[in-house]
Enzyme design. Structure first.
Site, PDB file in Angstrom:
ATOM      1  CB  ILE A 104      -0.979   0.027   1.192  1.00  0.00           C
ATOM      2  CG1 ILE A 104      -0.244  -0.128   2.529  1.00  0.00           C
ATOM      3  CG2 ILE A 104      -2.042  -1.061   1.032  1.00  0.00           C
ATOM      4  CD1 ILE A 104      -1.154   0.002   3.749  1.00  0.00           C
ATOM      5  N   GLY A 105       2.172   1.112  -0.011  1.00  0.00           N
ATOM      6  CA  GLY A 105       3.036   2.282  -0.056  1.00  0.00           C
ATOM      7  C   GLY A 105       4.483   1.882  -0.250  1.00  0.00           C
ATOM      8  CG  ASP A 222       9.145  15.343   5.630  1.00  0.00           C
ATOM      9  OD1 ASP A 222       9.219  16.242   4.761  1.00  0.00           O
ATOM     10  OD2 ASP A 222       9.187  14.132   5.351  1.00  0.00           O
TER      11      ASP A 222
END
Length: 431
Positions: A104-105, A222
């Site tokens: 999924i990533g 970030d």
């Protein structure tokens, strides 16, 4: 593998027993330290290691005579060769405990997978990182920082939670909350921009999460749409804490050059010391992007974009309210000492007129209905994940955990770059 130590000499005296008991009491008081750290303490205590029961637990062997015919004797065994605690200090977390269902990533050091725990039937997002890639780029400190920050975040509704962390010989595993409403980046790509009420809701939840991190003296550093997830109801969840900086007090600064180009604050680009107000700059950049579709100083040419961030005045189109305009001007102030949040941090953002419609107590308790519902049907609904990821086959090596290489519970961690990485929540029934 075994611990090699001197054989017990003489009777177990009262003072020696006190040494062993002190370690056991410390363990009961500090169970969060993890079993591997506890075993390391026992192994390093000469009194405890001479006790028969402790030797039995650690499988301590008696010293052996060196081989007389060996002209080139081997060096003394390292800690990684000395203790075998079996497959795992935490029976609830090892690769073979999970069915890894979908990718999924992806990131610089590994992949994120949807996984189902075989015994619990619960779904998790498992972040699997390659040690070689981390060490090659000398990023082990950032990985350990991410793990440390995750442990502090479990009580905040808008920060992803860590359930377990463990490692094998070549991989690190973060077992995290599974969030399947999609990245904010994904939804922005599809819709280009958001109406102001929706942007306000997301900005408020993001600000709440950042304020909580700041209260722990953590600077996120970030913030970007790719690191902001939506849960199944539509609330935001902040993830990816690899660039967090710990121990930054209210007036404290740091100077590491890091972040994502589009969202870097001017002081970071100037390579000047910066403080927690970099997060408020990033919040301004993300809010601007939600309202206008692109970051505030964006250019395809990175050098030009940096010059824009440093020198170009902020330009705001007229299709937003005065309160939104005022907030963006305050957050995207190039002088960090004049930036909104420089004096009272989160309270300045919370009290801004743009958020006057937000009941912050209701927000933190998730009593405000999100303006957008991802409408996921369940954990297996992957509609909000990029097919580039979900169509990729799950590597067969991800779920392997042969006893010969699993080192979750081994004090081998003491000799590795990822000392103390493994984590399991305390269990009342442990002792």
């Amino acid at each position: 593998m075994t611990v090699k130590t001197e054989a017990a000499r003489g009777p177990l005296t009262y003072s020696r027993m006190r040494g062993m008991v002190a370690i056991l009491i410390a363990f009961m008081k500090q169970r969060r330290m993890g079993l591997n750290d506890f075993i390391q303490k026992i192994a390093n205590n000469s009194y405890a290691c001479k006790h028969t029961e402790v030797q039995s637990i650690l499988k301590i062997s008696q010293p052996q005579e060196p081989e007389l015919m060996n002209a080139n004797p081997s060096p003394p065994p390292s800690p990684s060769q000395q203790i075998n605690l079996g497959p795992s200090s935490n029976p609830h977390a090892k690769p073979s405990d999970f069915h890894f269902l979908k990718v999924i990533g992806k990131g610089s050091f590994g992949k994120v997978l949807l996984a189902r725990h075989k015994a619990e039937e619960a779904f998790y997002a498992v972040k699997v990182l390659q040690k070689k890639a981390i060490l090659k780029k000398k990023e082990e400190k950032h990985i350990m920082s991410e793990r440390n920050v995750l442990l502090k975040n479990v009580k905040h509704p808008f920060l992803v939670g860590l359930h377990f962390s463990f490692q094998t010989a070549d991989k690190l595993y973060f077992v995290l909350d599974y969030i399947n409403g999609g990245e904010l980046f994904y939804h922005l790509q599809r819709e280009r921009c958001f109406l102001e009420p929706r942007a306000r809701f997301y900005a408020a939840e993001i600000a709440s999460a950042l304020g909580y991190l700041h209260s722990l003296n953590i600077v996120y550093r970030d913030l970007k749409p790719e690191n902001i997830l939506l849960d199944s109801q539509g609330h935001i969840v902040l993830t990816d804490f690899g660039l967090c900086k710990e121990n930054i007090e209210h007036n404290g600064t740091t100077s590491t050059f890091c972040g994502t180009p589009e969202y870097l604050a001017p002081e970071v680009l100037h390579k000047q010391p910066y403080d927690r107000t970099v997060d408020w700059w990033c919040l301004g950049a993300v809010l601007y992007e939600m309202l206008y579709g692109l970051p505030p100083f964006y250019s395809r040419n990175t050098a030009e974009m940096y010059d824009n961030i440093l020198n170009k005045p902020l330009q705001l189109k007229p299709n937003i309210t005065n309160s939104a305009r005022h907030l963006l001007e305050g957050l995207l102030q190039k002088d960090r000492t004049k930036r909104l949040g420089a004096k009272d941090d989160f309270m300045e953002i919370r009290n801004h007129v743009f958020f006057s419609l937000i009941n912050w107590d209701d927000l933190i308790n998730k009593k405000i209905t999100p303006p957008f519902n991802p409408n996921v049907s369940g954990p297996s609904d992957l509609r909000h994940f990029d097919p580039e990821f979900t169509e990729e086959p799950v590597p067969s090596s991800i779920g392997r955990s042969p006893d010969s290489i699993l080192i979750t519970a081994s004090v081998k961690e003491a000799a590795e770059a990822f000392l103390g990485f493994s984590y399991a929540p305390p269990m009342d029934s442990f002792l």
